[in-house]
Design a protein around this motif. Sequence first.
Motif, PDB file in Angstrom:
ATOM      1  N   LEU A 137       0.516  -1.224  -0.256  1.00 55.64           N
ATOM      2  CA  LEU A 137       0.208  -0.143  -0.033  1.00 55.64           C
ATOM      3  C   LEU A 137       1.350   1.442  -0.205  1.00 55.64           C
ATOM      4  CD1 LEU A 137      -2.290  -1.457   2.735  1.00 55.64           C
ATOM      5  CD2 LEU A 137      -2.722  -1.457   0.338  1.00 55.64           C
ATOM      6  N   VAL A 138       0.464   2.096  -1.144  1.00 51.52           N
ATOM      7  CA  VAL A 138       1.430   3.339  -0.965  1.00 51.52           C
ATOM      8  C   VAL A 138       0.372   4.506  -1.155  1.00 51.52           C
ATOM      9  CG1 VAL A 138       2.629   4.467  -2.200  1.00 51.52           C
ATOM     10  CG2 VAL A 138       2.794   1.891  -2.619  1.00 51.52           C
ATOM     11  N   GLY A 139       1.309   4.968   0.488  1.00 47.69           N
ATOM     12  CA  GLY A 139       1.356   6.173   0.977  1.00 47.69           C
ATOM     13  C   GLY A 139       1.779   7.690   0.056  1.00 47.69           C
ATOM     14  N   ARG A 140       1.668   8.496   0.628  1.00 47.18           N
ATOM     15  CA  ARG A 140       2.801   9.630   0.817  1.00 47.18           C
ATOM     16  C   ARG A 140       2.916  10.831   1.732  1.00 47.18           C
ATOM     17  NH1 ARG A 140      -0.293  14.096  -4.149  1.00 47.18           N
ATOM     18  NH2 ARG A 140      -1.336  14.249  -1.631  1.00 47.18           N
ATOM     19  N   GLU A 141       4.339  11.122   1.593  1.00 48.84           N
ATOM     20  CA  GLU A 141       4.917  12.094   2.842  1.00 48.84           C
ATOM     21  C   GLU A 141       3.608  13.166   3.205  1.00 48.84           C
ATOM     22  OE1 GLU A 141       9.297  11.610   1.462  1.00 48.84           O
ATOM     23  OE2 GLU A 141       8.745  13.391   1.032  1.00 48.84           O
ATOM     24  N   ARG A 142       3.791  13.694   4.004  1.00 50.94           N
ATOM     25  CA  ARG A 142       3.200  14.554   4.552  1.00 50.94           C
ATOM     26  C   ARG A 142       1.301  13.968   4.780  1.00 50.94           C
ATOM     27  NH1 ARG A 142       4.910  20.550   3.462  1.00 50.94           N
ATOM     28  NH2 ARG A 142       3.924  21.297   5.025  1.00 50.94           N
ATOM     29  N   GLY A 143       0.476  13.064   4.258  1.00 51.44           N
ATOM     30  CA  GLY A 143      -0.477  12.770   4.022  1.00 51.44           C
ATOM     31  C   GLY A 143      -1.240  12.669   5.073  1.00 51.44           C
ATOM     32  N   TYR A 144      -2.563  13.326   5.637  1.00 52.47           N
ATOM     33  CA  TYR A 144      -3.402  12.398   6.605  1.00 52.47           C
ATOM     34  C   TYR A 144      -4.538  11.693   6.014  1.00 52.47           C
ATOM     35  CZ  TYR A 144      -5.918  12.672  11.068  1.00 52.47           C
ATOM     36  OH  TYR A 144      -5.575  12.462  11.747  1.00 52.47           O
ATOM     37  N   HIS A 145      -4.702  10.601   6.541  1.00 51.88           N
ATOM     38  CA  HIS A 145      -5.204   9.036   6.668  1.00 51.88           C
ATOM     39  C   HIS A 145      -5.810   9.345   7.802  1.00 51.88           C
ATOM     40  CE1 HIS A 145      -4.317   9.472   2.736  1.00 51.88           C
ATOM     41  NE2 HIS A 145      -3.092   9.473   2.707  1.00 51.88           N
ATOM     42  N   GLY A 146      -5.884   9.785   9.206  1.00 48.51           N
ATOM     43  CA  GLY A 146      -6.900   9.237   9.942  1.00 48.51           C
ATOM     44  C   GLY A 146      -5.184   8.618  11.232  1.00 48.51           C
ATOM     45  N   VAL A 147      -6.310   7.628  11.195  1.00 55.15           N
ATOM     46  CA  VAL A 147      -5.817   7.416  12.975  1.00 55.15           C
ATOM     47  C   VAL A 147      -5.634   6.171  13.616  1.00 55.15           C
ATOM     48  CG1 VAL A 147      -5.570   9.773  14.006  1.00 55.15           C
ATOM     49  CG2 VAL A 147      -7.176   8.473  14.483  1.00 55.15           C
ATOM     50  N   ASN A 148      -6.422   5.144  12.483  1.00 55.57           N
ATOM     51  CA  ASN A 148      -6.608   4.129  12.815  1.00 55.57           C
ATOM     52  C   ASN A 148      -4.725   3.424  12.132  1.00 55.57           C
ATOM     53  OD1 ASN A 148      -8.561   4.247  14.611  1.00 55.57           O
ATOM     54  ND2 ASN A 148     -10.049   3.061  12.481  1.00 55.57           N
ATOM     55  N   PHE A 149      -4.446   2.061  12.418  1.00 54.83           N
ATOM     56  CA  PHE A 149      -3.124   1.798  12.055  1.00 54.83           C
ATOM     57  C   PHE A 149      -2.912   1.805  10.236  1.00 54.83           C
ATOM     58  CE2 PHE A 149      -2.995   0.041  16.319  1.00 54.83           C
ATOM     59  CZ  PHE A 149      -1.248   0.361  16.640  1.00 54.83           C
ATOM     60  N   GLY A 150      -3.971   1.509   9.563  1.00 48.17           N
ATOM     61  CA  GLY A 150      -4.039   1.378   8.009  1.00 48.17           C
ATOM     62  C   GLY A 150      -4.130   2.590   8.079  1.00 48.17           C
ATOM     63  N   GLY A 151      -4.075   3.948   8.322  1.00 49.28           N
ATOM     64  CA  GLY A 151      -4.199   5.431   8.015  1.00 49.28           C
ATOM     65  C   GLY A 151      -2.863   5.528   8.563  1.00 49.28           C
ATOM     66  N   ILE A 152      -2.394   5.627   9.330  1.00 51.92           N
ATOM     67  CA  ILE A 152      -1.388   5.853  10.114  1.00 51.92           C
ATOM     68  C   ILE A 152      -0.002   5.380   8.927  1.00 51.92           C
ATOM     69  CG2 ILE A 152      -1.552   7.285  12.010  1.00 51.92           C
ATOM     70  CD1 ILE A 152      -0.576   4.838  13.926  1.00 51.92           C
ATOM     71  N   SER A 153      -0.181   4.018   8.757  1.00 50.41           N
ATOM     72  CA  SER A 153       1.197   4.191   8.249  1.00 50.41           C
ATOM     73  C   SER A 153       1.390   4.489   6.662  1.00 50.41           C
ATOM     74  CB  SER A 153       0.248   2.388   7.710  1.00 50.41           C
ATOM     75  OG  SER A 153       0.501   1.546   9.291  1.00 50.41           O
ATOM     76  N   VAL A 154      -0.168   4.197   5.639  1.00 49.90           N
ATOM     77  CA  VAL A 154       0.451   5.083   4.840  1.00 49.90           C
ATOM     78  C   VAL A 154       0.174   6.455   4.951  1.00 49.90           C
ATOM     79  CG1 VAL A 154      -0.600   3.320   2.904  1.00 49.90           C
ATOM     80  CG2 VAL A 154      -2.151   4.690   3.799  1.00 49.90           C
ATOM     81  N   GLY A 155      -0.136   6.947   5.885  1.00 43.21           N
ATOM     82  CA  GLY A 155       0.454   8.595   6.632  1.00 43.21           C
ATOM     83  C   GLY A 155       1.033   8.902   6.479  1.00 43.21           C
ATOM     84  N   GLY A 156       1.574  10.681   6.347  1.00 37.51           N
ATOM     85  CA  GLY A 156       2.939  10.485   6.277  1.00 37.51           C
ATOM     86  C   GLY A 156       3.446  11.818   7.117  1.00 37.51           C
ATOM     87  N   ILE A 157       3.055  11.564   8.032  1.00 40.38           N
ATOM     88  CA  ILE A 157       2.933  13.212   9.238  1.00 40.38           C
ATOM     89  C   ILE A 157       3.783  12.680  10.085  1.00 40.38           C
ATOM     90  CG2 ILE A 157       1.733  14.318  11.255  1.00 40.38           C
ATOM     91  CD1 ILE A 157      -0.231  15.466   8.276  1.00 40.38           C
ATOM     92  N   PRO A 158       5.313  12.152  10.661  1.00 40.84           N
ATOM     93  CA  PRO A 158       5.642  12.012  11.804  1.00 40.84           C
ATOM     94  C   PRO A 158       5.314  11.666  12.948  1.00 40.84           C
ATOM     95  CG  PRO A 158       6.811  13.391  10.028  1.00 40.84           C
ATOM     96  CD  PRO A 158       5.193  13.986   9.487  1.00 40.84           C
ATOM     97  N   GLY A 159       4.300  13.082  13.119  1.00 40.05           N
ATOM     98  CA  GLY A 159       4.412  13.235  14.569  1.00 40.05           C
ATOM     99  C   GLY A 159       2.825  12.313  14.686  1.00 40.05           C
ATOM    100  N   ASN A 160       2.312  11.936  14.462  1.00 38.95           N
ATOM    101  CA  ASN A 160       1.235  11.222  14.213  1.00 38.95           C
ATOM    102  C   ASN A 160       1.367   9.938  14.169  1.00 38.95           C
ATOM    103  OD1 ASN A 160      -0.862  13.271  13.916  1.00 38.95           O
ATOM    104  ND2 ASN A 160      -1.386  12.857  12.544  1.00 38.95           N
ATOM    105  N   ARG A 161       2.981   9.379  14.369  1.00 42.90           N
ATOM    106  CA  ARG A 161       3.390   7.865  13.551  1.00 42.90           C
ATOM    107  C   ARG A 161       4.339   7.842  14.661  1.00 42.90           C
ATOM    108  NH1 ARG A 161       3.139   6.467   8.029  1.00 42.90           N
ATOM    109  NH2 ARG A 161       5.819   5.242   9.127  1.00 42.90           N
ATOM    110  N   LYS A 162       5.094   8.762  15.732  1.00 45.31           N
ATOM    111  CA  LYS A 162       6.235   8.143  16.332  1.00 45.31           C
ATOM    112  C   LYS A 162       5.719   7.303  17.375  1.00 45.31           C
ATOM    113  CE  LYS A 162       7.281  12.937  18.139  1.00 45.31           C
ATOM    114  NZ  LYS A 162       7.952  14.165  17.884  1.00 45.31           N
ATOM    115  N   ALA A 163       4.913   7.377  17.733  1.00 49.16           N
ATOM    116  CA  ALA A 163       4.643   6.699  19.658  1.00 49.16           C
ATOM    117  C   ALA A 163       4.146   5.598  19.553  1.00 49.16           C
ATOM    118  CB  ALA A 163       3.701   7.977  20.237  1.00 49.16           C
ATOM    119  N   PHE A 164       3.868   4.922  17.858  1.00 45.89           N
ATOM    120  CA  PHE A 164       3.230   4.160  18.057  1.00 45.89           C
ATOM    121  C   PHE A 164       4.416   2.871  17.351  1.00 45.89           C
ATOM    122  CE2 PHE A 164       0.378   7.586  17.285  1.00 45.89           C
ATOM    123  CZ  PHE A 164      -0.386   7.768  18.867  1.00 45.89           C
TER     124      PHE A 164
END
Length: 442
Positions: A137-164
């Motif tokens: 699954l391909v997302g994009r840097e700076r992308g926001y796709h919500g906060v569930n695991f799929g969404g943060i995996s393809v998402g590209g906002i570092p702050g939304n990913r780094k704690a998990f």
Amino acid sequence: MTSRDYSLDSFWMPFTANRGFKKLPRILVGARDMHFTAEDGRKILDGTSGLWCTNAGHCRPKIVDAIQRQAAELDYAPPFQMGHPGPFKVAERLKRLMPADLDYSFFTNSGSEAVDTALKIALAYHRARGEPSRRILVGRERGYHGVNFGGISVGGIPGNRKAFGNLLPHIDHLPHTHNPEQNSFSRGQPAWGAHLADELETRIVALHDASNVAAVIVEPMAGSTGVLVPPKGYLERLRAICDKHGILLIFDEVITGFGRVGGAFATSVFGVVPDMVCIAKGLTNGAVPMGAVVARKHVYEAIVDGAPDNAIELFHGYTYSGHPLACAAALGALDTFEEEKLFDRSRELAPYFENAVHSLREMPHVADIRNIGLVAGIELEPIEGKPGARAFDAFLRCFEKGVLIRTTGDVIALSPPLIISKQQIDEIVGTVADALRAVARS
Ligand SMILES: Cc1ncc(COP(=O)(O)O)c(C=O)c1O
């Protein structure tokens, strides 16, 4: 002082600096049309449609009536192996609004759930067609796709990913499209950047092989990262590369849907039809939580017609998928958008809005301004060592002066309800200008 009959302690607030907020609370107690009412009675002009969702303004009568009537008539109906009229009606209306054969709606309760649902549908689609190796699954840097695991995996906002920690496996990311040297102060779609889509082919497909790539998901206009408008030709190129390699294209229209970018959906405005569209927010005008994935015919048919008779075709769904109150709100919202021609209004007001926001160029510390339809991002130079602080200061000052804006990092994002008047656009922009001057002096 405001007296409250409740304590602020126990509510763990989402995406909020809890300790800061509880020292300096900003509590809203009412809303109508373009305004909120704060707990001290002040009217607050809504420059953000709540959180990008009340596109028709607040407490609109059709939506309120529909919810009230529905609550008294059918409060709940189980959505698995049972039905009620609501989701069938909403799906039919969405089919009419969406271009091409985006004809089939799967309902969720949020944008995050819509994204994870679309990613699961993409994987199930390839399996149903006998290509189970397509899992990337391909997302994009700076992308926001919500906060569930799929969404943060393809998402590209570092702050939304780094704690998990580790997220989903089999993920890759395209580069984001913003380049200040090339794109600053663009009005509408920037001229530079279409070639950035080529990375899908030259790096991602080349590295993983197309036979392993399931889907690409992008926000057609990236909202939460600070309003990045797609370069001219970029989405078209993504579509062409996906077609060439049998990769599904998903547009996350949770923000761009329902009039925000100057037409019903970004897919109609930009003239590029993805295989699935994720929607939420404006779908019910924010009044009841609801999201959906709208899929094209070939996606629906591969999964649904490909399964044995009487078998459940997709093992996925939520207790509240197509909830009666959400459907009532959606029908009320869709009626309101249609009767008041709000998507046309968004397009017609866009040039005025564009000129107004670009007038902020001369304000202190403004590094960039971007806009399309009724959305704009005003990027500020960060204070050294304190990213986001300058914009947050402006946010607090605007709220103090009776205007709600939103900030993400050092970008001020404006996305007012589509019912806004020209005078109210001036009021928002004037208040932001005053705030920026005051922030510079402080
Ligand atoms: C593009 C996009 N996708 C998904 C979401 C997540 O939606 P929700 O907060 O309803 O889960 C958002 C929310 O802002 C969004 O902007």
